[in-house]
Design a protein around this motif. Structure first.
Motif, PDB file in Angstrom:
ATOM      1  N   ARG A   4       0.853  -1.195   0.000  1.00 18.88           N
ATOM      2  CA  ARG A   4       0.000   0.000   0.000  1.00 18.88           C
ATOM      3  C   ARG A   4       0.879   1.232   0.000  1.00 18.88           C
ATOM      4  NH1 ARG A   4      -5.537   1.218   1.778  1.00 18.88           N
ATOM      5  NH2 ARG A   4      -4.518   2.576   3.280  1.00 18.88           N
TER       6      ARG A   4
ATOM      7  N   VAL B  15      -3.611   3.485  -1.653  1.00 19.93           N
ATOM      8  CA  VAL B  15      -3.781   2.617  -2.818  1.00 19.93           C
ATOM      9  C   VAL B  15      -3.160   1.259  -2.522  1.00 19.93           C
ATOM     10  CG1 VAL B  15      -3.179   2.251  -5.244  1.00 19.93           C
ATOM     11  CG2 VAL B  15      -3.810   4.543  -4.440  1.00 19.93           C
ATOM     12  N   HIS B  16      -3.937   0.216  -2.722  1.00 20.62           N
ATOM     13  CA  HIS B  16      -3.475  -1.159  -2.556  1.00 20.62           C
ATOM     14  C   HIS B  16      -2.984  -1.698  -3.890  1.00 20.62           C
ATOM     15  CE1 HIS B  16      -4.359  -5.549  -2.875  1.00 20.62           C
ATOM     16  NE2 HIS B  16      -3.734  -5.574  -1.717  1.00 20.62           N
TER      17      HIS B  16
ATOM     18  N   PRO C 145      -2.798  -2.637  -9.286  1.00 22.86           N
ATOM     19  CA  PRO C 145      -3.414  -1.814  -8.238  1.00 22.86           C
ATOM     20  C   PRO C 145      -4.918  -2.039  -8.159  1.00 22.86           C
ATOM     21  CG  PRO C 145      -3.012  -0.494 -10.195  1.00 22.86           C
ATOM     22  CD  PRO C 145      -2.508  -1.876 -10.511  1.00 22.86           C
TER      23      PRO C 145
ATOM     24  N   PRO D 289      -9.255   3.206  -6.754  1.00 24.87           N
ATOM     25  CA  PRO D 289      -9.801   3.921  -5.593  1.00 24.87           C
ATOM     26  C   PRO D 289     -11.263   3.515  -5.357  1.00 24.87           C
ATOM     27  CG  PRO D 289      -8.539   5.424  -6.959  1.00 24.87           C
ATOM     28  CD  PRO D 289      -8.624   4.139  -7.722  1.00 24.87           C
TER      29      PRO D 289
ATOM     30  N   SER E 151      -7.956  -0.658  -1.412  1.00 27.66           N
ATOM     31  CA  SER E 151      -7.646   0.757  -1.580  1.00 27.66           C
ATOM     32  C   SER E 151      -8.641   1.584  -0.772  1.00 27.66           C
ATOM     33  CB  SER E 151      -7.713   1.164  -3.060  1.00 27.66           C
ATOM     34  OG  SER E 151      -6.597   0.707  -3.779  1.00 27.66           O
TER      35      SER E 151
END
Length: 395
Positions: free
Chosen positions: A85, A93-94, A144, A147, A152
């Motif tokens: 993250r 954000v993951h 990713p 969002p 995330s």
């Protein structure tokens, strides 16, 4: 923990409390279901789904979700890939990040859409990062979570549309040490990938996408019969099958209450799209395993992201700049059962350097889940053509 220029990308290992899983099973056991649909058919086929998810199919998958599905296996799977993250523009954000051992590997960011998640790519990351054939391109794979999706953070203000997400992805890749990279995406990920290629040619080597949206105002003059059929199918989808998008684009908060409160409501909202958009004869489970689909749905449930994920439609619906052009090399694959298919002549008006165009005989909106092996080969070949066009790889 990685640290570049004082900005941290931290390892991340989410562990769902047992109480959350017990609560999910209790809600499934207590679910109130409506009566059966009125288009009951004794024969298998898509007509069974004309009013939505058939009751019998739903009861079966809900029972499996409650008694047979194991979320912990998915947690182990994504942790084995590598989870991280970071905070970009104030938003956590993951990401999954798998570095290849190959010295000639190229960075690649892969972006999912809705109603997908990073779960779309867990079965292809290893093959992309560590191909068996030394002559096949290898990639440092970054996946990713958008969002408002998965692990995330959820934006607390407006403004997180596809343009801002693309800008955030450039910063994300820079923090990982990748100033130049490739990009892939479908659905909303395809829109973001298009923006990456069009807005950031100094950083994006080239792209691969399954969504090659053309500029508005294109004519059907000169199209083949098959291409005209594509445009008719696109029109039919927009007029008769896109109510979900209009709902999420105009009232994401309203539908969000149901999606966050009811696991069955969330399941059918997502399952309906997998059934309609997958290349199958009757059930999405002909092509996608129950476990992988439930990995995706359970991720939405446990992170309470039904409302926050829907807001990407509010932020970005029909927002792709009509004047945006992509001059970096592009590889485009259009699957026959996808929900939006643009003729090559149309796509060429936006994508100015198409180096590979493919129309597989089968496949739908979720190719990495429907046929992971084919998806990997197609992506490898498409990105090999992109790299060759830039002189970075010999064909």
């Amino acid at each position: 923990m990685q640290s570049l220029s004082g900005l941290e990308v931290c390892s991340f290992e989410p562990l769902t409390p047992d109480d959350d899983l017990d609560d999910l099973r209790a809600r499934l056991a207590a679910a109130r279901l409506p009566e059966s649909e009125t288009v009951i058919s004794t024969e298998l086929g898509r007509r069974r789904w004309d009013q939505g998810v058939p009751l019998a199919d739903l009861q079966e998958i809900v029972d499996y979700w409650r008694t047979g599905y194991d979320w912990r296996k998915f947690e182990e799977r994504i942790d084995a890939i590598g989870q991280f993250r970071t905070s970009i523009y104030g938003l956590g954000v993951h990401l999954l990040h798998c570095r290849s051992a190959r010295t000639d590997a190229t960075p690649l960011i892969m972006t999912h859409g809705w109603p997908g998640s990073m779960a779309e790519f867990v079965d292809v990351v290893d093959a992309l990062a560590h191909p068996d054939d030394p002559g096949t391109p290898a990639f440092h794979v970054v996946v990713p979570s958008l969002p408002g999706f998965g692990f995330s953070d959820k934006p607390s203000t407006t403004g997180w549309g596809t343009e801002k997400i693309a800008t955030a992805w450039v910063e994300l890749m820079r923090r990982l040490g990748y100033d130049r990279f490739l990009a892939h995406g479908g659905d909303w990920g395809g829109v973001i990938t298009t923006i990456l290629g069009g807005r950031f040619p100094a950083h994006v080597i080239g792209i691969h996408t399954t969504l090659a949206q053309a500029p508005p105002g294109m004519t059907t003059e000169g199209l083949t019969a098959d291409e005209r059929r594509w445009t008719e199918e696109n029109s039919d989808f927009q007029h008769h099958h896109s109510a979900y998008a209009k709902q999420q684009a105009t009232r994401p908060q309203t539908i969000g209450y149901s999606l966050v409160d009811s696991p069955v409501g969330l399941l059918v909202w997502i399952l309906d799209k997998f059934a309609e958009w997958t290349d199958i004869d009757d059930s999405p489970f002909e092509a996608i395993s129950r476990d992988r689909l439930l990995d995706n749905v359970t991720l939405y449930w446990l992170t309470r992201s039904g409302a926050s994920s829907a807001r990407i439609y509010y932020e970005s619906h029909n927002s792709l700049d009509p004047d945006l052009r992509v001059d970096v090399p592009a590889a485009i694959t259009t699957y026959p059962r996808d929900i939006e298919k643009n003729p090559r002549a149309w796509a060429e008006e936006r994508f100015r350097q198409i180096v590979r165009w493919k129309e597989p005989e089968s496949g739908g909106h979720f190719p990495s889940l429907e046929n992971p092996d084919h998806f990997v080969r197609d992506l490898q070949e498409g990105l090999a053509a992109v790299l060759a066009a830039t002189g970075m790889r010999r064909t």
